[in-house]
Design a protein around this motif. Structure first.
Motif, mmCIF file in Angstrom:
data_model
loop_
_atom_site.group_PDB
_atom_site.id
_atom_site.type_symbol
_atom_site.label_atom_id
_atom_site.label_comp_id
_atom_site.label_asym_id
_atom_site.label_seq_id
_atom_site.Cartn_x
_atom_site.Cartn_y
_atom_site.Cartn_z
ATOM 1 N N LEU A 264 0.849 5.039 6.281
ATOM 2 C CA LEU A 264 1.909 5.985 6.235
ATOM 3 C C LEU A 264 2.675 6.391 7.472
ATOM 4 N N GLY A 265 2.276 5.615 8.720
ATOM 5 C CA GLY A 265 2.938 5.975 9.621
ATOM 6 C C GLY A 265 2.961 6.548 11.185
ATOM 7 N N LEU B 250 0.733 -1.226 0.073
ATOM 8 C CA LEU B 250 0.272 0.070 0.391
ATOM 9 C C LEU B 250 0.856 1.147 -0.091
ATOM 10 N N ALA B 251 0.060 2.312 -0.896
ATOM 11 C CA ALA B 251 1.448 3.808 -0.761
ATOM 12 C C ALA B 251 2.441 3.121 -1.651
ATOM 13 N N VAL C 206 -10.813 6.399 12.042
ATOM 14 C CA VAL C 206 -10.948 8.298 12.196
ATOM 15 C C VAL C 206 -10.275 8.253 13.572
ATOM 16 N N ALA C 207 -10.525 7.830 14.533
ATOM 17 C CA ALA C 207 -10.782 7.660 15.757
ATOM 18 C C ALA C 207 -9.933 6.278 16.252
ATOM 19 N N ALA C 208 -10.192 5.361 15.421
ATOM 20 C CA ALA C 208 -9.229 4.456 15.758
ATOM 21 C C ALA C 208 -8.093 4.170 15.417
ATOM 22 N N ASP C 209 -7.263 5.457 13.878
ATOM 23 C CA ASP C 209 -5.682 5.536 14.112
ATOM 24 C C ASP C 209 -4.806 6.321 14.689
ATOM 25 N N GLN C 210 -6.020 7.526 14.966
ATOM 26 C CA GLN C 210 -6.291 8.661 15.164
ATOM 27 C C GLN C 210 -4.659 8.574 16.612
ATOM 28 N N PRO D 152 -3.955 11.228 11.685
ATOM 29 C CA PRO D 152 -2.580 10.530 10.075
ATOM 30 C C PRO D 152 -3.667 11.903 8.702
ATOM 31 N N PHE D 153 -2.893 11.739 7.999
ATOM 32 C CA PHE D 153 -3.409 12.413 6.998
ATOM 33 C C PHE D 153 -3.571 11.575 6.362
#
Length: 892
Positions: free
Chosen positions: A537-538, A236-237, A519-523, A530-531
């Protein structure tokens, strides 16, 4: 006798009047008869239908049972609301018990303000999913084969079972780490593609529920599953060799059979399943699929096939605590396209043109010899010489290889990939290629179309078409930035600028609800967003102004569009954490640190030597969004009754705005960045003292004119540009911008033949050459945010209260348009606003659905007449109830 006739007549008239009131479109959590819910409590919505005008609901009654026949008789109810005095007809919570797997049938009836009672609605239902990890008896299984690698063949899984009694119901609960296609007795389970979809897999994984009752045979049955990489294992990416989530794909499958005698049986993944390799030799999202039909195992999904050579699966020790039901729309098939022409390019290549830049799959029909290989490449555009162009795909191959098995005509369509394309290069086709050999099918999340816009201007109509197809092509389970190159990521900035337009075009509520949970989970723990979501993307790729603000802007936008407080309830802590991050990283309430994309891809003039600059200070932008997110958080706190939070964030907002004025505004009212975007953000977010706003709007209008009536804005300034001009009395300038046909403008790509929205204003330059291929997508919806202004201002459909319980109709004719029309299917029913200028008269038609009210504001409406008669005040305003209205008056 005459008196008896009158009584009978009045009774009949009352019955007919009551029958004119009925309930239509009952839904649960935005869906009709959903399977596998885990939202608690489920909420019910319905619409009123009546031939009468001014019909409003005054009360409702809901009843729920677990048996449809009992429900119709009003017996054995598990819950009934009783008669509730309320006009609420959307998001009404169910108040009874809930159990895993249970189907609940429901009906509603209403009373209106004209003393009518509706009949009970037709029964609808919802069915709960598996609410606890303990409800899963299935075990995770893997192929265990050495060849099952990211670049290797797609594994097949198989299980036989017997069903010797009459079945009343069968449910399949399925998920995977990877993407799956599942079959029972050779028939595909469900219509979804790329299931279970893309989520932040480290936090939650969706499962799907299917009613497979018709697929079960009496006697022997076979389950077959194919399992591809998808987003889980594929690159991915820009992480070419890194597996973001895992190295091995896994399957979890649970089939539950209910027999007529009341007994139950479960067939689930375990060590008894068998596995083998199939004809899909490799499959990957960016690069495509390699299929060798000679490797097909005929009949492997059906009875009578010998799987003696197949291997036992490996049972994986993986948990089920992160499993969640699928409450958003799945990716499904939609429009199909045959090639409008097949051409031979100047380089001698055979290319099919489908006439529309779309996202989906290509099906090919072919007859040839065993071992013949066809290669298909997908592209969005041809170059200026008419040759096939793929440089802008970067390393994504977008390639399909199909090897024939020979004999009869063969039909093939890829399984675990999708392409962004208008053109397909066909190599190795045996014989003469004709349009009948190819069929393209669009894939996108299955959202109900809700809005449409049309006008007298053909280019504007094509722009609307491009906006809608940009949304279709990029709403594949997550709101991607682009669907073709080696990216296809859920960029937060793109999503937030387009969210309001998206909610006009389609019912995007469930789509965004699902994505916002990620969005909330990866915040990050410190609140940075994140972007891209899901974040691949880390941890350091986060906290850019205008991107991270998706955490506040989209929940508020969805609340406004659908009147659903659950968006605010679910996302409130995430909203707080993001505003907290900005507050913690500011000094004296000035946020001027960190990396920011700024006004991404703004127009940079070719000749910028006249003292002007189109570059907007990135920290000015950051401070503006700091204020905007704080304002939205204070708004959310007010809606949710969090009084102390509302007070705290209102006070913070004042300090943030004061810091903006101190840092970026001179005493004479000059912004440090004299750009369109700087003016637009400062005005749209109310960053300036009121006495300076009108003169700043004048500067904005003058700036537009100084560029020859062209915009210079990028991703962050463009969505608000025309709205700000309209707000401060420059709607004529906004129309001039919208109708501008030369670069940079919205209509320039249309004039250049675009069928979707471009990433750059000049993706194809006036001389026919391309912008830098490193970043030049021709299906990138962000600039399509102008669609919101077209709906809200040109046609004038706006929400006067959240969810359109109260509607504002305020059309503003302008430009050289002689008519415009828009419609929107709200949760209450259809809203419509249309106008036309004819023989010196402006004629306006409005439709307002039952159980809502509307304020109508007509420009320069002196002397207006209406049907039915409606009184307008001196400002051209009136309030009306549900019904159809026609206005006309002299128009200059």
């Amino acid at each position: 006798m005459r008196a008896l006739f009158i009584v009978l007549f009045l009774g009949l008239a009352g019955t007919l009047s009551a029958q004119s009131l009925k309930i239509v479109n009952p839904v649960c959590e935005y869906r009709k008869d959903p399977l596998g819910l885990d939202l608690t409590p489920p909420r019910l919505s319905w619409q009123l239908s009546s031939a009468k005008r001014d019909v409003m609901q005054t009360a409702y009654e809901i009843r729920v049972a677990t048996d449809a026949s009992a429900l119709a008789k009003g017996r054995n109810l598990v819950w009934q609301s009783g008669k509730v005095q309320s006009d609420q007809s959307v998001h009404v919570p169910y108040g009874g018990p809930l159990q895993s797997r249970q189907r609940y049938y429901w009906q509603v009836r209403v009373w209106d303000n004209q003393k009518n009672t509706s009949p009970w609605s037709e029964p609808a239902f919802w069915e709960m999913g598996l609410l606890n990890p303990a409800d899963w008896s299935a075990q995770w299984i893997q192929s265990g084969m050495a060849e099952d690698t990211v670049n290797g063949p797609v594994p097949l899984f198989r299980k036989t079972f017997d069903s010797k009694k009459a079945i009343t119901a069968a449910r399949a609960y399925i998920t995977s780490k990877g993407v799956y296609e599942a079959f029972i007795n050779g028939k595909r389970i469900g219509k979804a593609h790329m299931s279970p979809g893309w989520t932040s897999y480290n936090h939650h994984l969706q499962y799907q529920v299917y009613d497979v009752t018709p697929l079960i045979s009496n006697g022997s049955n076979v389950i077959g599953v194919m399992l591809g990489n998808g987003w889980y294992r594929g690159p991915l990416a820009w992480e070419r060799n890194k597996r973001i989530y895992g190295d091995k794909t896994s399957l979890l499958f649970q089939l539950e059979l209910t027999y007529a005698d009341g007994t139950r049986e479960t067939v689930a993944t375990d060590g008894s399943w068998k596995t083998s390799l199939g004809p899909i030799r490799s499959s990957e999202i960016y690069h495509g699929e390699v299929y060798d039909a000679r490797q097909e195992q005929a009949g492997w999904m059906q009875q009578g096939f010998s799987d003696a050579a197949w291997k036992p699966v490996v049972v994986a020790n993986e948990g089920k605590d992160k499993l969640v039901a699928t409450n958003g729309p799945s990716i499904t098939r939609h429009e199909t396209f045959k090639p409008v022409k097949i051409i031979t390019t100047p380089k001698g290549e055979v290319v099919a043109d489908f006439g529309q830049n779309l996202v989906g799959l290509l099906r090919i029909k072919v007859k040839g010899k065993a071992g013949d290989k066809i290669t298909l490449h997908h592209a969005e555009v041809l170059d200026k010489d008419g040759n096939f162009y793929t440089d802008n795909l970067r390393v994504a191959r977008q390639e399909i290889q199909y090897t024939l098995k020979g004999g009869a005509e063969e039909v093939y369509e890829p399984h675990f990939t999708f392409m962004g394309f208008r053109y397909v290069r066909v190599q190795g086709f045996p014989g003469q290629l004709t349009p009948e050999n190819l069929l393209a099918t669009a894939l996108y999340s299955d959202m109900e179309p809700t809005g449409n816009f049309t006008s007298s201007h053909a280019l504007i109509n094509q722009l609307q078409h491009n906006i809608q197809w940009g949304q279709k092509g990029n709403f594949l389970d997550v709101p991607t930035d682009c669907p073709q190159r080696d990216e296809r990521l859920g960029w937060t900035g793109d999503a937030q600028v387009f969210a309001r337009t998206a909610a006009y075009n389609m019912n995007a509520a469930s789509f965004f609800s699902k994505w916002l949970k990620d969005v909330a989970a990866d915040q990050r723990e410190d609140g940075a967003v994140p972007f891209v979501i899901p974040n691949v993307l880390g941890p350091n790729s986060a906290a850019s102004a205008g991107w991270a603000d998706a955490a506040t802007i989209i929940p508020w936008t969805m609340y406004q569009a659908f009147g659903d407080t659950r968006f605010l309830e679910d996302q409130y802590e995430s909203m707080k954490r993001w505003v907290g991050y900005m507050e913690k990283n500011s000094k004296d309430y000035l946020w001027n640190t960190g990396f920011h994309f700024g006004d991404w891809l703004f127009y940079r003039p070719f000749d910028d030597n006249d003292g002007r600059s189109a570059v907007t200070d990135k920290y000015l932008i950051a401070q503006s969004f700091f204020a905007h997110s704080t304002q939205l958080l204070a708004n959310a706190a007010k809606v949710l009754g969090k009084t102390e939070d509302e007070k705290r964030y209102t006070e913070l907002l004042g300090k943030v705005k004061a810091a903006f004025v101190k840092e970026y505004l001179t005493p004479n009212g000059r912004l440090v960045s004299g750009t369109q975007t700087a003016y637009v953000l400062a005005l749209n977010f109310d960053m300036l003292p009121e006495n300076l706003r009108q003169q700043t709007a004048q500067k904005l209008a003058d700036n537009v004119k100084s560029y020859g009536n062209h915009l210079t804005t990028g991703f962050l300034g463009t969505p608000y540009l025309c709205h700000v001009l309209t707000r401060f009395g420059y709607t004529d300038v906004a129309y001039t911008l919208l109708l501008q046909e030369t670069y940079p403008s919205w209509l320039y790509p249309v004039k250049m033949g675009a069928t979707t929205i471009w990433e750059r204003w000049d993706g194809i330059k006036p001389d026919g050459t391309f912008q830098t291929p490193g970043m030049n997508s021709f299906n990138h919806y962000a600039y399509g945010a102008i669609g919101d202004w077209m709906y809200r201002v040109i046609a004038g459909i706006q929400e006067a209260s959240p969810g359109y319980k109260k509607i504002r109709i305020a059309p503003q004719p302008g430009g050289n348009l002689t008519n415009a029309s828009a419609s929107l299917q709200t949760l209450y029913g259809e809203v419509r606003s249309s106008w036309k200028i004819e023989n010196g008269m402006l004629k306006v038609d409005v439709v307002i659905p039952a159980n809502t009210k509307a304020e109508i504001i007509l420009p320069k409406a002196s002397g207006a007449t209406s049907t039915p008669p409606v009184t307008l005040n001196s400002e051209g305003q009136t309030e009306v109830g549900p019904g159809t209205y026609h206005f006309e008056y002299s128009w200059k």
